[in-house]
Design an enzyme around this catalytic site. Structure first.
Site, short mmCIF file in Angstrom:
data_model
loop_
_atom_site.label_atom_id
_atom_site.label_comp_id
_atom_site.label_asym_id
_atom_site.label_seq_id
_atom_site.Cartn_x
_atom_site.Cartn_y
_atom_site.Cartn_z
N ILE A 1 40.83 28.59 25.71
CA ILE A 1 39.73 27.62 26.69
C ILE A 1 39.57 27.74 27.93
CG2 ILE A 1 41.34 25.76 26.94
CD1 ILE A 1 39.15 23.83 25.90
N THR A 2 38.52 27.69 28.50
CA THR A 2 38.26 27.75 29.90
C THR A 2 37.33 27.04 30.49
OG1 THR A 2 38.63 29.13 32.03
CG2 THR A 2 36.88 29.79 30.33
N LEU B 1 33.76 38.04 33.22
CA LEU B 1 34.83 37.34 34.41
C LEU B 1 34.26 36.03 35.11
CD1 LEU B 1 34.20 38.01 37.70
CD2 LEU B 1 35.04 40.16 36.75
N CYS C 1 43.08 28.58 29.63
CA CYS C 1 43.23 29.91 28.88
C CYS C 1 44.44 29.76 28.13
CB CYS C 1 43.35 30.97 30.15
SG CYS C 1 42.07 31.01 31.05
#
Length: 225
Positions: A83-84, A160, A177
């Site tokens: 997860i981010t 990114l 993350c």
């Protein structure tokens, strides 16, 4: 003279779903494109959104509901990584590349993305950015750039997110993350002044071009959809 030509799409702020639809369109078009088509580089900022990667079972509906209540979207994706958060103030880059024209190696590709950000941080801003055993780019114990990619038939998607002047409080509601005990930082936080995506972008493009030995040319979205 560099022979690889990458088409640059600067989209401003766009929803996650809309941008993902564009990524999928471009990646499918590359699979059937002529050998002269090397790929695209999407630069975008997202409206607040939490995304999770392919290990989605780690995140239940209760967490999803709680994050949505904060005013963000929640999206389950097919990228690698956990997860981010994505939101305004992040330089988000989605390279849609045919790795057969570069080096057909996912490890090489991720390493080159990390190198791009490390060189940007260290050469432009005098930092000591590094890699660790965890994917991404770090300043000490704090991640400044998250990386999560997908590769299908050597065509890359996702990419990114470099924190420029991101509101880092969004990260307080997750384990970024999936790494307990690790923090998150931004260029603005490090230098205690506003450093925007617009400030950083020219240097990012310079270092991306160097890392991937390519020329980058501005392209209108109308010409690729």
């Amino acid at each position: 003279m560099k022979s690889r030509l990458i088409k640059l799409l600067k989209l401003g702020q766009m929803s996650y779903d809309q941008c993902l639809k564009l990524q999928n369109h471009l990646s499918e078009s590359l699979k059937t494109a002529s050998l002269s088509e090397y790929g695209y580089l999407i630069i975008v900022e997202h409206e607040p959104v939490y995304t999770v990667g392919i290990r989605q079972q780690m995140y239940d509906s209760k967490l999803e509901d709680n994050l949505i209540k904060l005013g963000a979207e929640f999206k389950r994706t097919n990228r690698g990584g956990l997860i981010t958060f994505h939101g305004p103030g992040q330089l988000i880059a989605y390279p849609i590349l045919n790795l057969k024209h570069f080096q057909p190696s996912i490890r090489w590709y991720v390493s080159n993305l990390e190198t791009t950000i490390i060189n940007l941080c260290n050469e432009k801003y005098g930092l000591n950015a590094t890699t660790t055993q965890d994917t991404g780019v770090w300043i000490n114990n704090n991640k400044i750039c998250a990386i999560g990619i997908r590769c299908s038939r050597y065509i890359t998607t996702h990419g990114l997110a470099l924190n420029c002047n991101t509101d880092l409080s969004w990260f307080n509601h997750i384990v970024p993350c999936g790494l307990p005990g690790k923090g998150v930082t931004s260029l603005s936080s490090i230098f205690n002044k506003d450093i925007s995506v617009e400030d950083v972008l020219p240097y990012f493009l310079q270092h991306f071009s160097k890392s991937f030995s390519c020329n980058i040319v501005d392209t209108k979205i109308d010409s690729v959809i």
